[in-house]
Motif scaffolding. Sequence first.
Motif, PDB file in Angstrom:
ATOM      1  N   LEU A   1       0.948  -0.890  -0.379  1.00 32.30           N
ATOM      2  CA  LEU A   1       0.006  -0.725   0.008  1.00 32.30           C
ATOM      3  C   LEU A   1       0.693   0.722  -0.013  1.00 32.30           C
ATOM      4  N   SER A   2       0.409   2.550  -0.816  1.00 28.83           N
ATOM      5  CA  SER A   2       0.809   3.367  -1.362  1.00 28.83           C
ATOM      6  C   SER A   2       0.623   4.546   0.437  1.00 28.83           C
ATOM      7  N   ARG A   3       1.058   5.134   1.324  1.00 26.20           N
ATOM      8  CA  ARG A   3       0.027   6.118   2.347  1.00 26.20           C
ATOM      9  C   ARG A   3      -1.297   6.552   1.754  1.00 26.20           C
ATOM     10  N   GLU A   4      -1.351   6.800   0.939  1.00 32.72           N
ATOM     11  CA  GLU A   4      -3.281   6.965   0.847  1.00 32.72           C
ATOM     12  C   GLU A   4      -3.977   6.214   0.787  1.00 32.72           C
ATOM     13  N   ARG A   5      -3.791   4.463  -0.068  1.00 36.12           N
ATOM     14  CA  ARG A   5      -4.140   3.783   0.039  1.00 36.12           C
ATOM     15  C   ARG A   5      -4.628   3.252   1.380  1.00 36.12           C
ATOM     16  N   HIS A   6      -3.197   3.036   2.430  1.00 37.83           N
ATOM     17  CA  HIS A   6      -3.194   2.778   3.841  1.00 37.83           C
ATOM     18  C   HIS A   6      -3.867   3.419   4.756  1.00 37.83           C
ATOM     19  N   ALA A   7      -4.082   5.404   4.446  1.00 37.17           N
ATOM     20  CA  ALA A   7      -4.852   6.191   5.120  1.00 37.17           C
ATOM     21  C   ALA A   7      -6.359   5.142   4.033  1.00 37.17           C
ATOM     22  N   GLU A   8      -7.118   5.627   3.169  1.00 36.95           N
ATOM     23  CA  GLU A   8      -7.398   5.146   2.677  1.00 36.95           C
ATOM     24  C   GLU A   8      -8.526   3.317   3.478  1.00 36.95           C
ATOM     25  N   LEU A   9      -7.659   2.800   3.186  1.00 33.64           N
ATOM     26  CA  LEU A   9      -7.828   1.464   4.163  1.00 33.64           C
ATOM     27  C   LEU A   9      -8.557   0.882   5.552  1.00 33.64           C
ATOM     28  N   ILE A  10      -7.854   1.991   6.096  1.00 35.74           N
ATOM     29  CA  ILE A  10      -7.794   2.677   7.996  1.00 35.74           C
ATOM     30  C   ILE A  10      -9.401   2.753   7.980  1.00 35.74           C
ATOM     31  N   ALA A  11      -9.422   3.782   7.246  1.00 37.72           N
ATOM     32  CA  ALA A  11     -11.006   5.063   7.307  1.00 37.72           C
ATOM     33  C   ALA A  11     -11.837   3.860   6.615  1.00 37.72           C
ATOM     34  N   LEU A  12     -12.283   2.390   5.407  1.00 42.16           N
ATOM     35  CA  LEU A  12     -13.048   2.489   5.332  1.00 42.16           C
ATOM     36  C   LEU A  12     -13.268   0.942   6.598  1.00 42.16           C
ATOM     37  N   LEU A  13     -12.423   0.958   6.897  1.00 38.61           N
ATOM     38  CA  LEU A  13     -12.747  -0.446   8.100  1.00 38.61           C
ATOM     39  C   LEU A  13     -12.977   0.844   9.127  1.00 38.61           C
ATOM     40  N   ASP A  14     -12.487   1.782   9.494  1.00 34.16           N
ATOM     41  CA  ASP A  14     -13.473   1.995  10.495  1.00 34.16           C
ATOM     42  C   ASP A  14     -14.494   2.177  11.256  1.00 34.16           C
ATOM     43  N   GLY A  15     -15.024   2.432   9.142  1.00 37.82           N
ATOM     44  CA  GLY A  15     -16.138   2.857   9.569  1.00 37.82           C
ATOM     45  C   GLY A  15     -17.153   1.714   9.550  1.00 37.82           C
ATOM     46  N   ILE A  16     -16.528   0.233   9.855  1.00 38.69           N
ATOM     47  CA  ILE A  16     -17.585  -0.761   9.254  1.00 38.69           C
ATOM     48  C   ILE A  16     -17.797  -1.192  10.432  1.00 38.69           C
ATOM     49  N   ILE A  17     -16.335  -2.011  11.593  1.00 36.93           N
ATOM     50  CA  ILE A  17     -16.548  -2.419  12.437  1.00 36.93           C
ATOM     51  C   ILE A  17     -16.930  -1.907  13.940  1.00 36.93           C
ATOM     52  N   HIS A  18     -17.655  -2.930  14.986  1.00 39.81           N
ATOM     53  CA  HIS A  18     -17.937  -2.266  15.910  1.00 39.81           C
ATOM     54  C   HIS A  18     -16.133  -2.340  16.629  1.00 39.81           C
ATOM     55  N   HIS A  19     -16.118  -1.407  17.046  1.00 36.81           N
ATOM     56  CA  HIS A  19     -15.351  -1.267  18.072  1.00 36.81           C
ATOM     57  C   HIS A  19     -14.930  -2.107  19.485  1.00 36.81           C
ATOM     58  N   GLY A  20     -15.644  -2.149  20.355  1.00 38.59           N
ATOM     59  CA  GLY A  20     -16.305  -3.088  21.440  1.00 38.59           C
ATOM     60  C   GLY A  20     -16.285  -4.485  21.454  1.00 38.59           C
ATOM     61  N   GLU A  21     -16.345  -5.172  19.762  1.00 41.29           N
ATOM     62  CA  GLU A  21     -16.691  -6.609  19.296  1.00 41.29           C
ATOM     63  C   GLU A  21     -15.947  -7.092  18.277  1.00 41.29           C
ATOM     64  N   ASP A  22     -14.617  -6.070  17.983  1.00 41.84           N
ATOM     65  CA  ASP A  22     -14.228  -6.521  16.983  1.00 41.84           C
ATOM     66  C   ASP A  22     -13.341  -5.985  16.843  1.00 41.84           C
ATOM     67  N   HIS A  23     -11.337  -6.858  15.781  1.00 45.31           N
ATOM     68  CA  HIS A  23     -10.471  -6.202  16.169  1.00 45.31           C
ATOM     69  C   HIS A  23      -9.763  -6.065  14.584  1.00 45.31           C
ATOM     70  N   VAL A  24      -8.855  -5.027  14.730  1.00 37.02           N
ATOM     71  CA  VAL A  24      -8.153  -5.433  12.808  1.00 37.02           C
ATOM     72  C   VAL A  24      -6.749  -4.848  13.196  1.00 37.02           C
ATOM     73  N   VAL A  25      -5.470  -5.638  12.519  1.00 37.13           N
ATOM     74  CA  VAL A  25      -4.362  -5.336  13.131  1.00 37.13           C
ATOM     75  C   VAL A  25      -3.887  -4.936  11.926  1.00 37.13           C
ATOM     76  N   LEU A  26      -2.906  -4.030  11.808  1.00 36.46           N
ATOM     77  CA  LEU A  26      -2.298  -3.716  10.182  1.00 36.46           C
ATOM     78  C   LEU A  26      -0.447  -3.761  10.873  1.00 36.46           C
ATOM     79  N   LEU A  27       0.116  -4.578  10.086  1.00 35.26           N
ATOM     80  CA  LEU A  27       1.114  -4.582  10.765  1.00 35.26           C
ATOM     81  C   LEU A  27       2.614  -4.341   9.221  1.00 35.26           C
ATOM     82  N   ASP A  28       3.299  -3.030   9.710  1.00 38.43           N
ATOM     83  CA  ASP A  28       3.575  -2.854   9.141  1.00 38.43           C
ATOM     84  C   ASP A  28       4.847  -3.502   9.529  1.00 38.43           C
ATOM     85  N   LEU A  29       5.650  -4.309   8.066  1.00 38.29           N
ATOM     86  CA  LEU A  29       6.608  -5.258   7.128  1.00 38.29           C
ATOM     87  C   LEU A  29       8.493  -4.178   6.709  1.00 38.29           C
ATOM     88  N   GLY A  30       7.455  -3.159   6.619  1.00 38.87           N
ATOM     89  CA  GLY A  30       9.040  -1.878   5.677  1.00 38.87           C
ATOM     90  C   GLY A  30       8.087  -1.439   4.155  1.00 38.87           C
TER      91      GLY A  30
END
Length: 99
Positions: A44-73
């Motif tokens: 992912l580019s910086r823009e696609r990374h931010a876009e993905l986070i925004a999309l996922l953040d709008g879907i998940i229920h923060h009290g029940e769900d968990h998403v982890v993005l591990l940056d390998l470099g």
Amino acid sequence: MTVNEERLYIVAYDIRHPKRWRRVFRIMQGYGEWLQLSVFQCRLSRERHAELIALLDGIIHHGEDHVVLLDLGLAERVVPRVVSLGKTFTPIEREPVIV
């Protein structure tokens, strides 16, 4: 951001409700390569990374769900040291993005 500035990520998620899980899975298919249940490899580019986070953040229920993005470099420089049993693990290659 240039191609050389793309970063390699492993995205893993635990989504409690099947309907939300399917929505997250469909979104992830547009951003990376499916490795196994609830785990994707993304380049992912910086823009696609931010876009993905925004999309996922709008879907998940923060009290029940968990998403982890591990940056390998940086994707062009990272050499993942992976132990893979069964199917072969291959770092995702640069591919054209179709909009």
